[in-house]
Design a protein around this motif. Structure first.
Motif: not given
Length: 132
Positions: A14-19, A45-58
């Motif tokens: 959410d860009a408005a809250s930067r969360s 949004n890219n930060t959260f997309e990457v965190l999701a993939v990294l979590s699964a791949m780890a």
């Protein structure tokens, strides 16, 4: 051969809250093997997309490193980066040992898919396929 693990990832922002937040789940058939999620403050949004993939791949690297994996994601930039990393690693191997680079179907992580289309088109803007 054992069926592939199916990994589903997503991130939101959410860009408005930067969360934003992210989630990842790994299935083997109908059995859920892993689930994780998180939230935080960021700038895209890219930060959260990457965190999701990294979590699964780890988790896969630690718990199922020899398994084939199908990654389902709507994050084209994640797929593009993974494919470019594979191409770079293949070129390094070729230069190092003068061997043939792996084909896109020759790696441990076999199929990267985005969205709901299950037919790979070969482009990261739609449904993508590659290996690393």
């Amino acid at each position: 051969m054992t069926d592939a693990l199916h990994t589903y990832t997503d991130g939101s922002f959410d860009a408005a809250s930067r969360s934003g937040g992210w989630a990842a789940v790994v299935y083997e058939g109908d059995s859920q093997l892993f689930a994780a999620y998180g939230k935080g403050i960021s700038t895209s949004n890219n930060t959260f997309e990457v965190l999701a993939v990294l979590s699964a791949m780890a988790w896969i690297a630690a718990e199922a490193p020899a398994r084939w994996v199908t990654l389902w994601t709507d994050a084209a930039q994640v797929i593009e980066r993974l494919l470019s990393m594979e191409d770079h690693m293949a070129q390094q191997r070729l230069a190092a040992d003068h061997a043939e680079p792996r084909t896109r179907d020759g790696g441990r992580l076999t199929t990267w898919r985005s969205g709901s289309d299950s037919t790979p088109s070969g482009t990261a803007s739609g449904c993508s396929r590659g290996t690393v």
